[in-house]
Design an enzyme around this catalytic site. Structure first.
Site, PDB file in Angstrom:
ATOM      1  N   ASP A   1       0.837  -1.201   0.000  1.00 50.99           N
ATOM      2  CA  ASP A   1       0.000   0.000   0.000  1.00 50.99           C
ATOM      3  C   ASP A   1       0.874   1.254   0.000  1.00 50.99           C
ATOM      4  O   ASP A   1       0.584   2.248  -0.647  1.00 50.99           O
ATOM      5  CB  ASP A   1      -0.903   0.025   1.237  1.00 50.99           C
TER       6      ASP A   1
ATOM      7  N   GLU B   1       3.897   1.648  -1.163  1.00 50.23           N
ATOM      8  CA  GLU B   1       4.504   1.914  -2.468  1.00 50.23           C
ATOM      9  C   GLU B   1       3.470   2.505  -3.426  1.00 50.23           C
ATOM     10  O   GLU B   1       3.773   3.379  -4.232  1.00 50.23           O
ATOM     11  CB  GLU B   1       5.093   0.616  -3.048  1.00 50.23           C
ATOM     12  N   TYR B   2       2.230   2.026  -3.296  1.00 46.38           N
ATOM     13  CA  TYR B   2       1.146   2.559  -4.117  1.00 46.38           C
ATOM     14  C   TYR B   2       0.936   4.039  -3.794  1.00 46.38           C
ATOM     15  O   TYR B   2       0.846   4.889  -4.690  1.00 46.38           O
ATOM     16  CB  TYR B   2      -0.138   1.760  -3.852  1.00 46.38           C
TER      17      TYR B   2
ATOM     18  N   GLU C   1      -9.472   7.493  15.538  1.00 46.79           N
ATOM     19  CA  GLU C   1      -9.877   6.090  15.341  1.00 46.79           C
ATOM     20  C   GLU C   1      -8.726   5.316  14.714  1.00 46.79           C
ATOM     21  O   GLU C   1      -7.904   5.906  14.012  1.00 46.79           O
ATOM     22  CB  GLU C   1     -11.079   6.012  14.367  1.00 46.79           C
TER      23      GLU C   1
ATOM     24  N   LYS D   1      -7.130   3.162  11.823  1.00 51.19           N
ATOM     25  CA  LYS D   1      -7.456   2.961  10.409  1.00 51.19           C
ATOM     26  C   LYS D   1      -7.379   1.461  10.157  1.00 51.19           C
ATOM     27  O   LYS D   1      -6.305   0.858  10.163  1.00 51.19           O
ATOM     28  CB  LYS D   1      -6.483   3.715   9.503  1.00 51.19           C
TER      29      LYS D   1
ATOM     30  N   ASP E   1      -7.475  -2.097   8.445  1.00 53.20           N
ATOM     31  CA  ASP E   1      -6.986  -2.555   7.151  1.00 53.20           C
ATOM     32  C   ASP E   1      -7.871  -3.689   6.648  1.00 53.20           C
ATOM     33  O   ASP E   1      -7.537  -4.862   6.741  1.00 53.20           O
ATOM     34  CB  ASP E   1      -5.532  -3.030   7.295  1.00 53.20           C
TER      35      ASP E   1
ATOM     36  N   ARG F   1     -17.303  -0.367  -1.663  1.00 51.28           N
ATOM     37  CA  ARG F   1     -17.121   1.037  -2.007  1.00 51.28           C
ATOM     38  C   ARG F   1     -17.085   1.221  -3.525  1.00 51.28           C
ATOM     39  O   ARG F   1     -17.487   2.263  -4.043  1.00 51.28           O
ATOM     40  CB  ARG F   1     -15.828   1.509  -1.346  1.00 51.28           C
TER      41      ARG F   1
ATOM     42  N   GLU G   1     -15.754  -1.166   8.013  1.00 48.95           N
ATOM     43  CA  GLU G   1     -14.678  -1.965   7.433  1.00 48.95           C
ATOM     44  C   GLU G   1     -14.879  -3.429   7.801  1.00 48.95           C
ATOM     45  O   GLU G   1     -14.958  -3.774   8.985  1.00 48.95           O
ATOM     46  CB  GLU G   1     -13.350  -1.447   8.028  1.00 48.95           C
TER      47      GLU G   1
ATOM     48  N   TYR H   1     -17.719   3.159  11.173  1.00 48.55           N
ATOM     49  CA  TYR H   1     -17.072   4.400  11.588  1.00 48.55           C
ATOM     50  C   TYR H   1     -17.603   5.689  10.958  1.00 48.55           C
ATOM     51  O   TYR H   1     -17.151   6.760  11.297  1.00 48.55           O
ATOM     52  CB  TYR H   1     -15.566   4.314  11.321  1.00 48.55           C
TER      53      TYR H   1
ATOM     54  N   LYS I   1      -0.629   7.571   8.420  1.00 50.53           N
ATOM     55  CA  LYS I   1      -0.147   6.233   8.049  1.00 50.53           C
ATOM     56  C   LYS I   1       0.953   5.765   8.990  1.00 50.53           C
ATOM     57  O   LYS I   1       1.826   6.546   9.377  1.00 50.53           O
ATOM     58  CB  LYS I   1       0.395   6.256   6.620  1.00 50.53           C
TER      59      LYS I   1
ATOM     60  N   CYS J   1      28.671 -29.234   2.838  1.00 50.90           N
ATOM     61  CA  CYS J   1      28.625 -28.159   3.835  1.00 50.90           C
ATOM     62  C   CYS J   1      29.436 -26.968   3.333  1.00 50.90           C
ATOM     63  O   CYS J   1      30.590 -27.143   2.914  1.00 50.90           O
ATOM     64  CB  CYS J   1      29.186 -28.684   5.147  1.00 50.90           C
TER      65      CYS J   1
ATOM     66  N   CYS K   1      32.764 -26.745   5.806  1.00 48.89           N
ATOM     67  CA  CYS K   1      33.825 -27.756   5.843  1.00 48.89           C
ATOM     68  C   CYS K   1      33.877 -28.629   4.600  1.00 48.89           C
ATOM     69  O   CYS K   1      34.809 -29.409   4.433  1.00 48.89           O
ATOM     70  CB  CYS K   1      33.677 -28.629   7.080  1.00 48.89           C
TER      71      CYS K   1
ATOM     72  N   CYS L   1      24.953 -30.977   8.662  1.00 53.92           N
ATOM     73  CA  CYS L   1      26.328 -31.407   8.445  1.00 53.92           C
ATOM     74  C   CYS L   1      26.696 -32.220   9.676  1.00 53.92           C
ATOM     75  O   CYS L   1      26.591 -31.727  10.793  1.00 53.92           O
ATOM     76  CB  CYS L   1      27.255 -30.195   8.318  1.00 53.92           C
TER      77      CYS L   1
ATOM     78  N   CYS M   1      33.509 -29.927  11.982  1.00 52.51           N
ATOM     79  CA  CYS M   1      33.143 -28.785  11.138  1.00 52.51           C
ATOM     80  C   CYS M   1      33.402 -27.483  11.907  1.00 52.51           C
ATOM     81  O   CYS M   1      32.902 -27.311  13.021  1.00 52.51           O
ATOM     82  CB  CYS M   1      31.668 -28.890  10.752  1.00 52.51           C
TER      83      CYS M   1
HETATM   84  S1  IVH Z   1     -13.630   7.247   7.258  1.00 55.29           S
HETATM   85  C1  IVH Z   1     -14.694  10.205   4.132  1.00 55.29           C
HETATM   86  N1  IVH Z   1     -12.596   5.834   9.167  1.00 55.29           N
HETATM   87  O1  IVH Z   1      -9.888   3.880   4.739  1.00 55.29           O
HETATM   88  C2  IVH Z   1     -14.055   9.299   5.053  1.00 55.29           C
HETATM   89  N2  IVH Z   1     -12.200   5.165   6.930  1.00 55.29           N
HETATM   90  O2  IVH Z   1      -8.631   5.727   2.775  1.00 55.29           O
HETATM   91  C3  IVH Z   1     -14.489   7.941   4.866  1.00 55.29           C
HETATM   92  N3  IVH Z   1     -10.860   3.118   6.733  1.00 55.29           N
HETATM   93  O3  IVH Z   1     -12.386   3.898   2.338  1.00 55.29           O
HETATM   94  C4  IVH Z   1     -13.719   6.951   5.566  1.00 55.29           C
HETATM   95  N4  IVH Z   1     -10.601   2.775   8.874  1.00 55.29           N
HETATM   96  O4  IVH Z   1     -12.203   1.811   3.798  1.00 55.29           O
HETATM   97  C5  IVH Z   1     -12.736   5.985   7.851  1.00 55.29           C
HETATM   98  N5  IVH Z   1     -11.756   4.642  10.969  1.00 55.29           N
HETATM   99  C6  IVH Z   1     -11.899   4.790   9.659  1.00 55.29           C
HETATM  100  C7  IVH Z   1     -11.341   3.898   8.745  1.00 55.29           C
HETATM  101  C8  IVH Z   1     -11.499   4.119   7.379  1.00 55.29           C
HETATM  102  C9  IVH Z   1     -10.338   2.313   7.676  1.00 55.29           C
HETATM  103  C10 IVH Z   1     -10.729   2.912   5.273  1.00 55.29           C
HETATM  104  C11 IVH Z   1     -12.019   3.014   4.516  1.00 55.29           C
HETATM  105  C12 IVH Z   1     -11.832   4.145   3.567  1.00 55.29           C
HETATM  106  C13 IVH Z   1     -10.350   4.236   3.471  1.00 55.29           C
HETATM  107  C14 IVH Z   1      -9.961   5.647   3.130  1.00 55.29           C
END
Ligand code: IVH
Length: 669
Positions: free
Chosen positions: A31, A33-34, A112, A114, A116, A135, A174, A226, A314, A408, A411, A426, A431
């Site tokens: 993620d 790197e993206y 909150e 985040k 995954d 989504r 999520e 959330y 992040k 090995c 030895c 070995c 050895c």
């Molecule tokens: S709020 C407009 N709260 O992160 C805000 N998103 O990069 C809507 N995600 O699409 C999202 N935990 O899938 C919100 N506590 C959290 C979250 C959360 C994970 C995900 C969610 C969202 C993506 C946004």
């Protein structure tokens, strides 16, 4: 490359990654790197606004929905979150909010985790779950109503509370799989020879997008909610009010959400959660800070892809990709051969990783790991980095399979690998990679028992090249040792005396001390009886001779034979005898209990269990813990229960403790 060309290149690359992530569920970059690619594109477009096109990945929120599912248009688009890559960017967010609101007062945020997982929307009409969707591209998502209904954590009907039941309640959340459930799920996938999931997020995504909801029903999916979508029939003043209300209606809300104020509150929540991240039973990849007041959110407004009132902080990536530059084999102190991948140095979870153990050949074959491969490296809970999978799409044409060599690397002696064992070894007694460990084992209490020859001294003797083989122990001279660290006249004399005394030993102790694979103390005693304490006979035995011995199976036999196949091992053993090692006559030549198995049960009055075992073993017999058709005698004391019952059923000979002692006495006559 011109900025224009780079923009075009980035768009193609990012679109490819989107497709792999959302449609194929098989991302080939992390993620992080993206995010970096997307950032670069955003910045280039910002500098060249005339080059922005409507189909640029920066102008989209998510990606197209899967065609097999029906589509659901979100009443309010499901936006994304802006990312803060570090503390400075989080602080900048708070500053920006204050500036936009034209205030110097600290702002209250709801912090909150985040999560995954997979973002979804649930829609309730008059308190009843009506439908739900992914989504998708943010505007339209896939209709996954049937699959969502299989998730027990999602109530099909909301609970009554003091608040009126909303006419329409859209909730975003999520869907995820806990780390524990993920492990169990992959274990069962492995048993069924099905594809393993690379991580819990992939497993959740794959499970949620099953066209057959019976499959989804069997997957351990969970959810935390959330955010609100469209709502009718009830209003919320703050985000805290919203979260508390949905919790009361029976919707799962993450318990780590809390109110924080100002930049100090943001930073401390972010740091604390990052430290706790690995202790949680579900994956999180950052924090989210949202302005608590809904009226302030209104004044702040939204941008095309994300709201102005929220930010995602992040965490440092725990999964990154890198390249295997080489695979080397290491030899451990016990002779275990371990392949190790040398990686192009990469930052994972805040530290630089350059190596990762590949464990053994089976692991290399299972993951099909080759030199030159791009691999996904993870440094989660445990500190040791591991290779999650090979990104096979990035494999160079000339990447060759790796096989642990036959010899090995230290030895040059032949490596022993039994078909039934994952680890190759070995077995060379001398050895250099193992010599310290070999010597320590040879002189240990249950082997030659040389007091005073401890780890530190062995280290010095090996490093000064005074010991390169175990037989050289018996050639050590006063002058060799007196000047070593922590040694003096008296300790040197004592050590030489201990070495001298140790020369008079037993076959069993000596053979145990050689550290032959699978030959422990018990087996060494059996071999002592079988070969009448004659090492030459033992050395000359072949696998057939060995396998004919009760207790020795093909694996043990092959290990022993391979040990003696090594001419250097034979030389060292002969060297020991040439230097004065000799065996005391066997404690008893009476091997009348050879092949006889005893089990002890109930309370023994005059004997301890280990003592009883020793009496049997001294006569060539063996003691076992459970009664079977192979048991010859059950010695039963008071309180004997199921073992006695079983022995009676099998017709096993049953002895009292007294009868047992009499029998031993007679055999020892
Ligand atoms: S709020 C407009 N709260 O992160 C805000 N998103 O990069 C809507 N995600 O699409 C999202 N935990 O899938 C919100 N506590 C959290 C979250 C959360 C994970 C995900 C969610 C969202 C993506 C946004």
């Amino acid at each position: 490359m011109s900025e224009k060309d780079r923009i075009l290149e980035l768009r193609i690359t990012i679109n490819d990654h989107n497709y792999r992530y959302y449609i194929l569920d098989d991302p080939i970059i992390s993620d992080r790197e993206y995010d970096i690619l997307l950032r670069e594109l955003e910045q280039l477009e910002k500098a060249n606004p005339d080059l922005i096109t409507a189909d640029s990945p920066t102008q989209r929120i998510g990606t197209v929905p899967l065609s097999e599912f029906g589509q659901i248009r979100h009443t309010i688009p499901m936006q994304s979150l802006e990312n803060a890559m570090n503390s400075e960017e989080l602080i900048a967010f708070d500053k920006r909010i204050k500036k936009l609101l034209n205030t110097d007062d600290d702002i209250a945020y709801i912090a909150e985790p985040k999560l995954d997982g997979i973002g979804v929307e649930l829609v309730y009409n008059d308190g009843y779950f009506s439908h739900g969707s992914t989504r998708g591209d943010g505007v339209t998502g896939e209709d996954i109503t049937q699959n969502l209904k299989t998730i027990n954590a999602i109530p099909l009907k909301l609970r009554e509370t003091d608040k009126p039941m909303p006419k329409l309640l859209e909730i975003r959340g999520e869907v995820f799989i806990s780390k524990k459930d993920f492990k169990t799920l992959n274990e069962s996938q492995e048993k069924q020879d099905s594809k393993l999931f690379a991580n819990p997020r992939n497993a959740a995504s794959g499970s949620l997008r099953q066209l057959d909801s019976n499959i989804t029903a069997g997957r351990p999916l969970s959810i935390f909610c959330y955010e609100p979508g469209a709502i009718q029939g009830v209003t919320f003043e703050t985000h805290l009010d919203f979260l508390n209300s949905i919790k009361q209606w029976g919707i799962p809300v993450n318990q780590l959400s809390e109110t924080v104020t100002g930049e100090g509150g943001i930073i401390s929540y972010h740091e604390q959660l990052e430290n706790r991240r690995n202790d949680l039973d579900y994956e999180i990849d950052g924090t989210v800070f949202k302005v608590n007041s809904y009226s302030l959110r209104e004044s702040l407004g939204i941008r095309s892809r994300s709201p102005r009132w929220a930010i995602a902080g992040k965490f440092k990536a725990q999964q990154v990709t890198t390249i295997i530059e080489n695979i080397e084999v290491q030899v451990g102190r016990t002779g275990a051969i371990t392949p190790v991948a040398r990686l192009k140095p990469v930052q994972v979870g805040g530290v630089t990783v350059t190596n990762s153990t590949l464990h053994n050949q089976d692991e290399i074959d299972r993951k099909d790991i080759r030199v030159g491969d791009t691999v996904l490296v993870e440094r989660a809970g445990d500190v040791i980095p591991k290779i999650v999978k090979v990104i096979s799409e990035k494999r160079p044409n000339d990447a060759a399979r790796f096989t642990i060599p036959d010899n090995c690397p230290v030895c040059g002696h032949t490596i022993f690998r039994d078909e039934d064992e994952a680890v190759a070894r070995c077995q060379n007694l001398s050895c250099p990679a193992q010599i310290k460990g070999r010597i320590e084992h040879f002189v240990s209490r249950n082997a030659l028992d040389i007091e005073g020859l401890g780890e530190k001294l062995v280290d010095q003797l090996v490093e000064k090249k005074l010991l390169t083989t175990v037989d050289q122990i018996f050639q050590l001279k006063y002058d060799d040792i007196v000047n070593l660290e922590r040694m003096a006249d008296k300790s040197a004399r004592n050590l030489l005396e201990a070495i001298g005394n140790a020369k008079r030993t037993t076959f069993a102790r000596f053979v145990y001390g050689l550290g032959i694979r699978n030959v422990g103390e018990h087996l060494a005693k059996i071999l002592e009886k079988q070969f009448s304490a004659d090492v030459q006979k033992f050395m000359d035995s072949n696998t057939e001779d060995l396998e004919s011995i009760f207790e020795i199976g093909p694996i043990v036999a092959r290990g022993i034979a391979q040990f003696w196949d090594d001419a250097d091992n034979r030389k060292v053993v002969k060297g020991c005898f040439a230097n004065g090692v000799s065996f005391a006559p066997l404690a008893t030549t009476n091997a009348k209990l050879i092949d006889k198995t005893f089990v002890f049960t109930g309370t023994l009055e005059s004997l301890t269990r280990p003592k009883a075992k020793e009496l049997v073993e001294n006569l060539g017999g063996r003691a076992s813990g459970s009664v079977s058709s192979k048991t010859d005698y059950l010695v039963a004391g008071p309180g004997a229960g199921s073992k006695l019952k079983k022995a009676k059923e099998l017709g096993t000979k049953i002895l009292t403790e007294q009868e047992f002692l009499t029998m031993i006495d007679e055999l020892n006559q």
